[in-house]
Design a protein around this motif. Structure first.
Motif, PDB file in Angstrom:
ATOM      1  N   UNK A  89      56.768  47.726  31.988  1.00 22.66           N
ATOM      2  CA  UNK A  89      55.460  48.381  31.849  1.00 22.66           C
ATOM      3  C   UNK A  89      54.423  47.437  31.253  1.00 22.66           C
ATOM      4  N   UNK A  90      54.820  46.651  30.256  1.00 19.12           N
ATOM      5  CA  UNK A  90      53.894  45.688  29.649  1.00 19.12           C
ATOM      6  C   UNK A  90      53.463  44.625  30.658  1.00 19.12           C
ATOM      7  N   UNK A  91      54.426  44.191  31.467  1.00 18.14           N
ATOM      8  CA  UNK A  91      54.109  43.180  32.483  1.00 18.14           C
ATOM      9  C   UNK A  91      53.128  43.730  33.510  1.00 18.14           C
ATOM     10  N   UNK A  92      53.354  44.966  33.963  1.00 18.69           N
ATOM     11  CA  UNK A  92      52.461  45.575  34.931  1.00 18.69           C
ATOM     12  C   UNK A  92      51.066  45.772  34.354  1.00 18.69           C
ATOM     13  N   UNK A  93      51.003  46.187  33.078  1.00 19.35           N
ATOM     14  CA  UNK A  93      49.699  46.377  32.434  1.00 19.35           C
ATOM     15  C   UNK A  93      48.938  45.065  32.338  1.00 19.35           C
ATOM     16  N   UNK A  94      49.665  43.991  32.027  1.00 19.62           N
ATOM     17  CA  UNK A  94      49.022  42.675  31.926  1.00 19.62           C
ATOM     18  C   UNK A  94      48.506  42.220  33.286  1.00 19.62           C
ATOM     19  N   UNK A  95      49.272  42.485  34.353  1.00 15.18           N
ATOM     20  CA  UNK A  95      48.831  42.102  35.686  1.00 15.18           C
ATOM     21  C   UNK A  95      47.593  42.881  36.106  1.00 15.18           C
ATOM     22  N   UNK A  96      47.578  44.183  35.807  1.00 15.70           N
ATOM     23  CA  UNK A  96      46.414  44.999  36.151  1.00 15.70           C
ATOM     24  C   UNK A  96      45.175  44.525  35.414  1.00 15.70           C
ATOM     25  N   UNK A  97      45.362  44.206  34.134  1.00 19.70           N
ATOM     26  CA  UNK A  97      44.221  43.764  33.323  1.00 19.70           C
ATOM     27  C   UNK A  97      43.699  42.419  33.769  1.00 19.70           C
ATOM     28  N   UNK A  98      44.547  41.642  34.454  1.00 22.94           N
ATOM     29  CA  UNK A  98      44.159  40.282  34.819  1.00 22.94           C
ATOM     30  C   UNK A  98      43.432  40.188  36.142  1.00 22.94           C
ATOM     31  N   UNK A  99      43.418  41.266  36.915  1.00 24.57           N
ATOM     32  CA  UNK A  99      42.902  41.182  38.277  1.00 24.57           C
ATOM     33  C   UNK A  99      41.442  40.758  38.342  1.00 24.57           C
ATOM     34  N   UNK A 100      40.663  41.274  37.384  1.00 30.08           N
ATOM     35  CA  UNK A 100      39.232  40.958  37.418  1.00 30.08           C
ATOM     36  C   UNK A 100      38.796  40.130  36.217  1.00 30.08           C
ATOM     37  N   UNK A 101      39.788  39.567  35.541  1.00 35.45           N
ATOM     38  CA  UNK A 101      39.462  38.819  34.317  1.00 35.45           C
ATOM     39  C   UNK A 101      39.066  37.390  34.669  1.00 35.45           C
ATOM     40  N   UNK A 102      38.079  36.893  34.007  1.00 34.82           N
ATOM     41  CA  UNK A 102      37.644  35.522  34.215  1.00 34.82           C
ATOM     42  C   UNK A 102      37.849  34.728  32.955  1.00 34.82           C
ATOM     43  N   UNK A 103      37.888  33.413  33.133  1.00 35.78           N
ATOM     44  CA  UNK A 103      38.092  32.522  31.992  1.00 35.78           C
ATOM     45  C   UNK A 103      36.794  31.786  31.697  1.00 35.78           C
ATOM     46  N   UNK A 104      36.344  31.901  30.478  1.00 37.41           N
ATOM     47  CA  UNK A 104      35.126  31.204  30.053  1.00 37.41           C
ATOM     48  C   UNK A 104      35.464  30.341  28.849  1.00 37.41           C
TER      49      UNK A 104
END
Length: 351
Positions: A89-104
């Motif tokens: 569940x933690x892995x899936x949550x991290x993947x979902x959160x990363x879909x639109x995340x950008x690195x600045x």
């Protein structure tokens, strides 16, 4: 929550034994690991900030031995079906959160004055698989024998992440490693879980705010400066501390909106900026968000043009601030996060 050890740990006994297979938190994610050693600590072992109680020297499955580390029992879970489900569940949550995340990459003292504006206009969109790989590497630098935080980026990946933001070919400062005490690592994990999984928010404005906490730290440093012989320089110690604390506050104000917020918090940030237009982020947000900055700080410093002496001075003072936050954690960090309204949740999901 998953099963953590057993009731023996409350009595100061070991819940896991050598060669036992466990699941271990490394940052916000769980990884399969093997207990190499199991010891009861009285608080004098390990690096500064180690808590007394059961500790385990673990080897993460599939990782090099250079990443083996001591962890306290709060990071260890029994290897069973319930906790394997939690890991997934933690892995899936991290993947979902990363879909639109950008690195600045944000840094105040960039060697090129155009870096900041260019980096904002060229944020890189990355795939979930790339983000997952980067997240593991970000988490791996959180080591008791290294930076002991919850983030790691390799040197090449940091160059790749910043190359789109304005030419990463300039000189880099020496990399720093910041040891984060176990209790603060647990705070980071709990903070991540409350916001990203439980959809809770840090109540704002905080008391103390970041600005207030840094003033408290300055007062604390002045009371012990005669006993602190770690720093020696031409300038007065108070002047050095004041300058570094002021720089940390400025870093926080510039970094919060770019790299320190989870997606679910961004609408709250918009609300705070509208409600308090004349206040800096450090006058609204508190130690919970400041602690996140220490995860990013080594990478930020590496992208400046500071010399070895300046970097070493920053490292020593940042470690001292972390030590202070660890000792004063009960008065600094909020006990309960607040529930977001249904309207807030709907807007946050849509943005």
């Amino acid at each position: 929550m998953g099963e953590k050890g057993n009731s023996n740990s409350a009595a100061g006994q070991l819940s896991f034994k050598a060669n036992e297979r466990i699941l271990c938190f490394h940052g916000p994610l769980l990884y399969e690991a093997k207990v190499v050693k199991a010891e009861l600590w009285n608080g004098n072992e390990g690096e500064a900030g180690a808590d007394p109680g059961p500790h385990y020297f673990v080897h993460y499955k599939g990782w090099k031995q250079t990443w083996d580390e001591w962890v306290d029992e709060s990071r260890a879970l029994k290897f069973n079906e319930e906790n394997l489900a939690k890991q997934k569940a933690l892995k899936q949550a991290a993947l979902q959160a990363s879909k639109k995340k950008t690195i600045i990459v944000a840094a105040k003292h960039s060697s090129a004055s155009k870096t900041e504006s260019e980096s904002e206009s060229s944020q890189q969109q990355i795939s979930p698989s790339q983000q997952q790989q980067q997240q593991q590497q970000l988490l791996q630098r959180s080591r008791k024998r290294g930076r002991d935080s919850i983030v790691e980026k390799t040197r090449d990946e940091r160059d790749d992440a910043s190359s789109g933001g304005g030419g990463g070919g300039g000189q880099r400062s020496p990399e720093i490693k910041l040891p984060i005490p176990n209790a603060l690592k647990a705070q980071l994990v709990d903070d991540w879980e409350r916001v990203t999984k439980d959809k809770l928010l840090v109540p704002l404005p905080r008391n103390p705010t970041v600005a207030q906490m840094l003033v408290q730290y300055q007062e604390h440093r002045r009371t012990i400066k005669d006993k602190d012989k770690r720093r020696s320089g031409k300038r007065d110690d108070d002047e050095v501390v004041d300058e570094i604390v002021d720089g940390l506050r400025i870093y926080f104000d510039k970094a919060l909106g770019n790299i320190l917020l989870y997606r679910f918090e961004r609408y709250q940030y918009k609300q705070m900026r509208e409600k308090y237009p004349d206040k800096q982020a450090s006058e609204i947000y508190g130690p919970e968000h400041l602690l996140r900055l220490f995860v990013q700080l080594p990478n930020m410093v590496a992208h400046t043009s500071m010399d070895d002496d300046a970097v070493q001075l920053i490292k020593e003072n940042m470690a001292d601030i972390l030590k202070y936050m660890h000792k004063a954690s009960k008065s600094l960090f909020v006990d309960e996060y607040e529930n977001a309204s249904p309207a807030y949740v709907a807007i946050a999901k849509a943005t």
